[in-house]
Design a protein around this motif. Structure first.
Motif, PDB file in Angstrom:
ATOM      1  N   THR A 161       0.860  -1.180   0.000  1.00 37.01           N
ATOM      2  CA  THR A 161       0.000   0.000   0.000  1.00 37.01           C
ATOM      3  C   THR A 161       0.899   1.235   0.000  1.00 37.01           C
ATOM      4  N   ALA A 162       0.289   2.397  -0.081  1.00 36.07           N
ATOM      5  CA  ALA A 162       1.068   3.642  -0.051  1.00 36.07           C
ATOM      6  C   ALA A 162       1.863   3.755   1.250  1.00 36.07           C
ATOM      7  N   ALA A 163       1.360   3.157   2.322  1.00 39.76           N
ATOM      8  CA  ALA A 163       2.049   3.199   3.621  1.00 39.76           C
ATOM      9  C   ALA A 163       3.175   2.178   3.708  1.00 39.76           C
ATOM     10  N   GLY A 164       3.259   1.285   2.719  1.00 46.08           N
ATOM     11  CA  GLY A 164       4.257   0.219   2.739  1.00 46.08           C
ATOM     12  C   GLY A 164       3.579  -1.131   2.867  1.00 46.08           C
ATOM     13  N   PRO A 165       4.365  -2.184   3.134  1.00 46.47           N
ATOM     14  CA  PRO A 165       3.755  -3.511   3.298  1.00 46.47           C
ATOM     15  C   PRO A 165       2.687  -3.475   4.395  1.00 46.47           C
ATOM     16  N   THR A 166       1.542  -4.082   4.094  1.00 50.26           N
ATOM     17  CA  THR A 166       0.386  -4.009   4.988  1.00 50.26           C
ATOM     18  C   THR A 166      -0.391  -5.317   4.943  1.00 50.26           C
ATOM     19  N   ILE A 167      -0.928  -5.717   6.072  1.00 46.88           N
ATOM     20  CA  ILE A 167      -1.882  -6.827   6.079  1.00 46.88           C
ATOM     21  C   ILE A 167      -3.174  -6.254   5.506  1.00 46.88           C
TER      22      ILE A 167
END
Length: 148
Positions: A87-93
């Motif tokens: 995601t834009a925030a980085g790796p994400t669950i």
């Protein structure tokens, strides 16, 4: 109140380093690394441990909900699939899929579905993971074995 713990030790850089995860009870200790987390390398990873925790918690929550409704399950088997995405925030669950099968005598399918959804909502790990955008549940009621 009960306190549970686990520990992690990491050595080296993100991509070339490696680490070990250990449960406080000592029943599990294992290696983890960038390849085991973001690729298909050997070892475990935090998301796999989250999946194990969620499957275990949901199974116990479903047993409790069924018991409170006077339905004693013969067995409950749950698989949790934790999806790790970018995601834009980085790796994400990004999603968790719960798939459960329960053998419960004398329970209608619609009542089972209602109770299973209630267990998903009430499960401590589901509540702890409330920031995950989507947690789905596929619940299958298995016909009780005759002669038990």
């Amino acid at each position: 109140m009960t306190i549970r713990e686990a520990s992690a030790k990491w050595q080296g850089t993100l991509k070339e380093g490696s680490g070990r995860l250990r449960l406080g009870s000592g029943v599990f200790e294992g290696a983890y690394s960038f390849p085991s987390r973001f690729e298909n390398g050997p070892g475990t990873n935090p998301e796999e441990l989250i999946a194990a925790a969620h499957a275990g918690c949901f199974s116990m929550a479903l047993s409790a909900v069924l018991g409170n409704a006077d339905h004693v399950p013969t067995s409950i088997s749950t698989v949790a699939k934790v999806h790790l995405g970018a995601t834009a925030a980085g790796p994400t669950i990004t999603r968790i899929e719960l798939e459960t099968e329960a053998e419960v005598a004398g329970l209608a399918e619609d009542e089972f579905e209602r109770l299973a959804q209630s267990a998903k909502t009430g499960c401590l790990v589901s509540r702890a993971l409330a920031g995950v955008p989507q947690i789905t549940l596929k619940a299958t009621l298995v016909e009780a074995t005759k002669g038990q």
